[in-house]
Scaffold this active site. Sequence first.
Site, short mmCIF file in Angstrom:
data_model
loop_
_atom_site.label_atom_id
_atom_site.label_comp_id
_atom_site.label_asym_id
_atom_site.label_seq_id
_atom_site.Cartn_x
_atom_site.Cartn_y
_atom_site.Cartn_z
N TYR A 93 0.81 -1.23 0.00
CA TYR A 93 0.00 0.00 0.00
C TYR A 93 0.85 1.28 0.00
CZ TYR A 93 -0.51 -0.14 5.31
OH TYR A 93 -0.35 -0.17 6.66
N GLU A 94 0.22 2.39 -0.26
CA GLU A 94 0.91 3.67 -0.48
C GLU A 94 1.89 3.60 -1.64
OE1 GLU A 94 -1.38 5.51 1.84
OE2 GLU A 94 0.16 6.54 0.70
N GLY A 95 1.54 2.84 -2.67
CA GLY A 95 2.46 2.64 -3.80
C GLY A 95 3.30 1.41 -3.53
#
Lengths: 567, 567
Positions: free
Chosen positions: B426-428
């Site tokens: 997550y978050e890239g």
Amino acid sequence: MPYRAPISDFQFLMDHIVGFDQVAATDHFADATPDMTQAILSEAAKMSEDIIAPLNRAGDLHPAHLDNGIVRTSPGFAEGYTAIAEGGWIGMSASQDVGGLGLPMTLTTAVNDMMASACLSLQLSPLMTQGQIEALEHHASDAIKALYIPKLISGEWNGTMNLTEPQAGSDVGALRTKAEPNGDGTYAITGQKIYISWADNDFTQNVCHLVLARLPGGVPGTKGISLFMVPKLIPDADGNPGIKNDLRVVSLEHKMGLHGSPTAVMEYSGAKGWLVGPENGGMAAMFTMMNNARLGVAVQGVGAAEGALQHALAYAQDRKQGKASGSGSIIEHPDVRRMLTTMKADIFAARAITLMNAVAIDMALATGDEGWKARAAFLTPISKAFGTDVGCEVSATGIQVHGGMGFIEETGAAQYARDVRVTTIYEGTNGIQAMDLVARKLMDGGEAAFRILEEIEQGAEAAKVTQPELAEAVWQSAETLRETTEWLVAQDDLNDRFAGAVPYLRAFARVLGGHAHLASAVKGDAARARLATFYIKRMLPEHLGLLAQAREGAKDLMAISADELAA
Amino acid sequence: MPYRAPISDFQFLMDHIVGFDQVAATDHFADATPDMTQAILSEAAKMSEDIIAPLNRAGDLHPAHLDNGIVRTSPGFAEGYTAIAEGGWIGMSASQDVGGLGLPMTLTTAVNDMMASACLSLQLSPLMTQGQIEALEHHASDAIKALYIPKLISGEWNGTMNLTEPQAGSDVGALRTKAEPNGDGTYAITGQKIYISWADNDFTQNVCHLVLARLPGGVPGTKGISLFMVPKLIPDADGNPGIKNDLRVVSLEHKMGLHGSPTAVMEYSGAKGWLVGPENGGMAAMFTMMNNARLGVAVQGVGAAEGALQHALAYAQDRKQGKASGSGSIIEHPDVRRMLTTMKADIFAARAITLMNAVAIDMALATGDEGWKARAAFLTPISKAFGTDVGCEVSATGIQVHGGMGFIEETGAAQYARDVRVTTIYEGTNGIQAMDLVARKLMDGGEAAFRILEEIEQGAEAAKVTQPELAEAVWQSAETLRETTEWLVAQDDLNDRFAGAVPYLRAFARVLGGHAHLASAVKGDAARARLATFYIKRMLPEHLGLLAQAREGAKDLMAISADELAA
């Protein structure tokens, strides 16, 4: 997301990379003709794809559970087990004398690989039974062989291994379970065992426990341990399951994965057992079973990795995202391509190593040659640790390929990672494997290791004509590995070997993988050469960092005190 | 197995390694005196140890669940959240103008690290809110700031990020959620969002969703996206939660880990929203939030690793097994010592990098200097990917240290590995981080990278007097990294950079870790020098294999077709 068995990979590896032709050329394995081999691979593939693979999710979602002392297994597992048994896959490498098919371990290895991809938790049951059959073949009395082995092969009964106790894990010699003579040639077994895989089920007529215990007067440690056959139901005069033995499943573990495989705490309360092998000779018998099982567990890692790769590939080919060229699917992104190619290249390497290992086992059996035996023994810890590490790493990468979906259980990607996680631990942790490699397996002064290194160097020499760049890289890696091997052999303090054992084992596997990929580049088509190029140029250099670590010894490491680590 | 916050590590890193003295010397952060720093660390430690850590297992065993459309959280989480809010930890780096404490991000980073070790799933909630506060500070109107930020800081309300949609994951620009003007300055938001962390709970009075959506006429892709504040309950004239907005939690995901953190599918059905930032300027605002959040997620990885290390250490010090010398515990075995030391050395390296990153963010804010900004931007993807990879690797090793117990859920070791697994996604995803590093973050021709490399080389020069061997190794690694950086900068085809982006990022982190450990050897006590020696001699050489891979380009890789991989 249907599983498709990689038959062409098995066939290519056997035909061109791991020397299966030598096995097939022996009198002992004269039955293993090309036609037979092909038929076996294709039948096992069919069963794995059509019958076993569809059970995998149910095993995770509906774990085996204990119901009034009886283990109830996951939906469909009974039918899956029956298919495995009826296919003849349990006893395929058992000798024909005892009712097996007498086929090479190399073929069993390929079949186990497929079944492991399809459903790891179910496949563990026949794997345990295969190990038990082998232990009985080598160590049991004729009476026990005649009574048990045919029923284990037919799948009517299944087998378990009972080694571990709460205080005796990696240190088997610390076990406390007692065996006392009953005076009639049998023994009363009393004690608690933990982590017993497939200790019970609701689809076989009997469960045959091989239990390590100590006889009265047995010395402390492993030298005072004996092995006993302790059936759940005591066979009657006709060999049919009779009265219940004094043993029970106390509880099942709640595990990170492998939910379809019941892992039990077992209580033996004076259960009737029969000695297998000589008094105080239990460890030797157990090692027969464990060596087989170590290769079997290695293959679980490889098989799980294959399942995870296929799962991730299907997703990456389907999922559209971002400005990808070509198909527009994420597989067109270089980093996704890199992940998938790494997975595939590592599976090829690990699978080659397990099959090389199986060929050595087969050749040792067929020829009795000590060199083959030493080679099999040397390759076993490498297969086990590398195969299962690859299982964990590939399945972790498989999650990553899925992005956010990888963390959602319904996707199935996480199950591969959770299920395979135990394989780096059971049958001797991978740390134990590495210690075995640098201590016991180098006790010959490195002879077995150097023979393999010579073979790698010869392979590289031969490959120089057609693949000069790749051949040079593999040759160079073998040289560096040779230097480190020499350094290890020269260390008298075993701790200096142990400190770098894990990175050394991995480096050995990396270089062996380079050897297999190089041969694949030479003998395979352009696609195989591309995969080999990827492995040799991008993955093989990992050995540099590993071998630097392997040569550092124990002093600096052990100078870091436990208190410092906790500070 | 109580968690103990590693205060002395934070203090040492801030005092001697990451240059926190520069932050404290600015006017902007004049409040961050040594006394204040010490008080913050000690208070946050106390709360994390005594209040948050005891909630961790319950979060796993009793996941957040949906009950008539309302999320019911895990036992104790409400009290834990209240303690975090009342401690002032949510708004500690928010500026004093909006009611925050205005303390350096470096301190927030240390505090988040502790809370992440204690309970990752609960800590994610304030982390999301911290990101939202920062986005509002930079982009929202004064009215929205005044209404929302104080309540987010006090913890009365919490914040979420709504980016992802089923067809728009890493490719945010593919989103379809619509925003239509209501004619009164507000907008009607309609669409479905997935993977929304802490989308609802039963302990805050309101939930503030920051939602990316497209205005009528918004161009396709990221340039047509705007950001909206969409509260669960619409604030009334007094700013108190009023009538229910047209949004709902559709379902919660069943995840591999992080069970205590509800992950929702959200449905917006014409929900009332307020524009944040300019029309079509949503991505810029979102990036503010995401950059902060990326460092925050990096720290989740480091914190989880610390928890896993402490858990494994306690087990290894307690567990007796085999012929271990000294205490007789397994920590005396070289391979166990190697695993634990690797874990500790990697945590030190990753923590140093996250704190260096935070210092750069603080200095950029305090001085407005472009060099600091570029440094912070360069370090962010490295922190995120390396911090979370370390989280996964250390927690996996933690399982391994436990042997068979590691696979049993009751032990708690597996939870660290399951929980932290999402942080690489997550978050890239970490692949996206690496692509950001080699593309956008090298768009300056490598200026930010080369500045850091110069600093590493200067550090090595300075260390030559007292630690010649270690200094030489670090200097050499920086040189190799410089050559690869030059190679990458020279590649015009971005795919040639992308193909090696992940190994390049990891190599950069490895070398930065060497830099931090070298400084630690020079400035710390003998124990720190021993740990640094272990890292630099045994772990730093990993960069050799990584950089070999980073320089291979895309051609050979992309020549391997999707069909070949699936063959």
